[in-house]
Write a protein that holds these residues in place. Structure first.
Motif, short mmCIF file in Angstrom:
data_model
loop_
_atom_site.label_atom_id
_atom_site.label_comp_id
_atom_site.label_asym_id
_atom_site.label_seq_id
_atom_site.Cartn_x
_atom_site.Cartn_y
_atom_site.Cartn_z
N VAL A 123 -25.02 57.03 -37.72
CA VAL A 123 -25.85 58.16 -37.29
C VAL A 123 -25.02 59.03 -36.37
N PHE A 124 -24.55 60.16 -36.86
CA PHE A 124 -23.83 61.14 -36.07
C PHE A 124 -24.78 62.21 -35.55
N THR A 125 -25.75 62.60 -36.37
CA THR A 125 -26.73 63.61 -36.02
C THR A 125 -28.11 62.97 -36.02
N THR A 126 -28.78 62.96 -34.89
CA THR A 126 -30.09 62.31 -34.80
C THR A 126 -31.18 63.23 -35.34
N VAL A 127 -32.25 62.62 -35.84
CA VAL A 127 -33.43 63.32 -36.33
C VAL A 127 -34.65 62.60 -35.78
N SER A 128 -35.52 63.33 -35.09
CA SER A 128 -36.74 62.73 -34.56
C SER A 128 -37.85 62.79 -35.59
N LEU A 129 -38.86 61.98 -35.40
CA LEU A 129 -40.02 62.03 -36.30
C LEU A 129 -40.68 63.39 -36.24
N GLU A 130 -40.69 64.00 -35.07
CA GLU A 130 -41.29 65.34 -34.94
C GLU A 130 -40.51 66.36 -35.76
N GLN A 131 -39.18 66.32 -35.69
CA GLN A 131 -38.37 67.24 -36.49
C GLN A 131 -38.58 67.01 -37.98
N LEU A 132 -38.60 65.73 -38.37
CA LEU A 132 -38.81 65.40 -39.78
C LEU A 132 -40.16 65.88 -40.26
N SER A 133 -41.18 65.75 -39.44
CA SER A 133 -42.55 66.10 -39.85
C SER A 133 -42.67 67.56 -40.23
N GLY A 134 -42.02 68.44 -39.46
CA GLY A 134 -42.08 69.84 -39.81
C GLY A 134 -41.24 70.18 -41.02
N TRP A 135 -40.06 69.57 -41.11
CA TRP A 135 -39.12 69.88 -42.18
C TRP A 135 -39.62 69.41 -43.53
N ILE A 136 -40.30 68.27 -43.57
CA ILE A 136 -40.67 67.65 -44.85
C ILE A 136 -41.84 68.36 -45.52
N ALA A 137 -42.42 69.32 -44.83
CA ALA A 137 -43.55 70.04 -45.41
C ALA A 137 -43.18 70.81 -46.67
N GLN A 138 -41.90 71.07 -46.87
CA GLN A 138 -41.46 71.80 -48.07
C GLN A 138 -41.51 70.94 -49.33
N PHE A 139 -41.68 69.62 -49.16
CA PHE A 139 -41.76 68.69 -50.29
C PHE A 139 -43.20 68.30 -50.56
N SER A 140 -43.44 67.79 -51.74
CA SER A 140 -44.77 67.27 -52.09
C SER A 140 -44.81 65.76 -51.85
N LEU A 141 -44.46 65.37 -50.63
CA LEU A 141 -44.38 63.95 -50.28
C LEU A 141 -45.43 63.53 -49.27
N ARG A 146 -44.27 59.56 -41.82
CA ARG A 146 -44.90 58.53 -40.99
C ARG A 146 -43.90 57.76 -40.12
N ALA A 147 -42.64 57.64 -40.55
CA ALA A 147 -41.66 56.89 -39.77
C ALA A 147 -40.26 57.30 -40.20
N ILE A 148 -39.29 57.12 -39.29
CA ILE A 148 -37.89 57.36 -39.58
C ILE A 148 -37.07 56.35 -38.81
N LYS A 149 -36.03 55.80 -39.49
CA LYS A 149 -35.19 54.77 -38.87
C LYS A 149 -33.75 54.99 -39.31
N GLY A 150 -32.82 55.06 -38.36
CA GLY A 150 -31.41 55.22 -38.69
C GLY A 150 -30.84 54.02 -39.40
N ILE A 151 -29.89 54.26 -40.31
CA ILE A 151 -29.21 53.20 -41.05
C ILE A 151 -27.82 53.03 -40.44
N SER A 152 -27.48 51.79 -40.11
CA SER A 152 -26.26 51.56 -39.32
C SER A 152 -25.00 51.38 -40.14
#
Length: 321
Positions: free
Chosen positions: A3-21, A25-31
């Motif tokens: 993880v070089f660039t972090t993404v918060s659940l709040e940031q994801l929540s707004g961004w993902i609105a462009q998809f039909s998903l 609900r949750a986000i977790k970095g992969i190590s």
């Protein structure tokens, strides 16, 4: 996949609105891994993988994403990029190019038996054949030109015996690349390859192979090089780097049952095993001695592939028809 660039659940929540998903609900970095920022995300419609690309450019990324879509649509078990409502599969998040892909079932098989190696070999051959008509061409960005550029960069960090090994192997691989056998491989036995098909880039559900993923080192190169990369990880004793003959035979037999080897491939097998070992020794040396800052980043030990390279030089590894 650090993880070089972090993404918060709040940031994801707004961004993902462009998809039909649905809602995020949750986000977790992969190590694992060291190239991109990767996250597992959960939405109303299921679980996916979000990637923010740290090195690849928006101009380079269509090759990888459309290759994955091309393969998925031809029955090869790979993650499929998710399009937004406008039909785009390449996006931007936090100033970085980004994508969402389907999440594969299962888990890594880190102690593969012959049956696992056979499954990987057969699927790799199917992948190579399925990609032959893929319309975008991009070179393997960690191929010989990258070796030429970075061997001098890591050289000063090495003890004298390792410096000599690196010089000698670069001379050997340069000579092969200039010869007729390499030209034959490039003309008749090449196309899009995965180029990084290690144990942690394949998923199994029990003994059932559920997919290949992490295509972000893919490029156009010889199919034999791709197979050599895979054998050098799946078919070895990890503590010594020595090839395990039954696992090698299982993978090669399963591969050739789908796509038989040509004469130039049979003649070039040991050279490709050496090339595959050199490629990962060099990249691990670079990451070890010139590290980048990242959360969860754990560089791999380059000594592993130095040992493998020395073995591939010293021990015959014939490929028969």
């Amino acid at each position: 996949m650090a993880v070089f660039t972090t993404v918060s659940l709040e940031q994801l929540s707004g961004w993902i609105a462009q998809f039909s998903l649905g809602r995020a609900r949750a986000i977790k970095g992969i190590s694992s891994g060291i190239e991109n920022s990767n996250f597992f995300i959960a939405t109303d419609s299921g679980e996916y993988v979000l990637t923010l690309f740290e090195n690849l450019t928006a101009e380079q990324l269509p090759f990888y994403l459309h290759l994955m879509r091309h393969l998925a649509q031809r029955g090869v078990l790979v993650p499929e990029p998710i399009a937004n409502r406008a039909g785009d599969i390449l996006h931007e998040l936090n100033g970085k190019p980004a994508s969402i892909v389907t999440k594969l079932e299962g888990s890594h098989q880190l102690a593969p038996a012959e049956r696992h190696c056979a499954a990987v070999g057969a699927m790799l051959a199917r992948m190579h054949l399925a990609a032959r008509d893929f319309g975008i061409r991009q070179p393997n960005l960690r191929g010989l030109p990258w070796w030429r550029e970075n061997a001098p960069v890591v050289m000063p960090h090495l003890p004298l015996p390792a410096q000599q090994l690196l010089r000698d192997e670069m001379i050997f691989q340069e000579a092969f690349a200039a010869g007729a056998a390499c030209a034959e491989l490039t003309q008749h036995y090449s196309g899009p390859i995965h180029a990084d098909l290690f144990r942690n880039n394949v998923m199994f559900d029990g003994d059932r192979l559920t997919g290949f993923f992490d295509f972000y080192f893919a490029g156009c190169d010889t199919w034999l090089f791709d197979l050599a990369v895979t054998v050098n990880d799946w078919c070895i004793a990890l503590d010594s780097g020595e090839l395990d003959a039954p696992r090698v035979a299982a993978m090669l037999d399963a591969y050739r049952a789908v796509r038989p080897f040509g004469p130039a491939e049979i003649a070039s097998w040991q050279t490709m095993l050496r090339a595959a070992a050199l490629r990962f020794w060099l990249s691990r040396l670079y990451d070890f001695y010139l590290p980048r800052d990242a959360e969860l980043l754990t560089p791999h030990n380059p000594a592993h592939f130095e040992r493998i390279l020395r073995l591939r030089i010293a021990v015959p590894a014939p490929l028969t028809e």
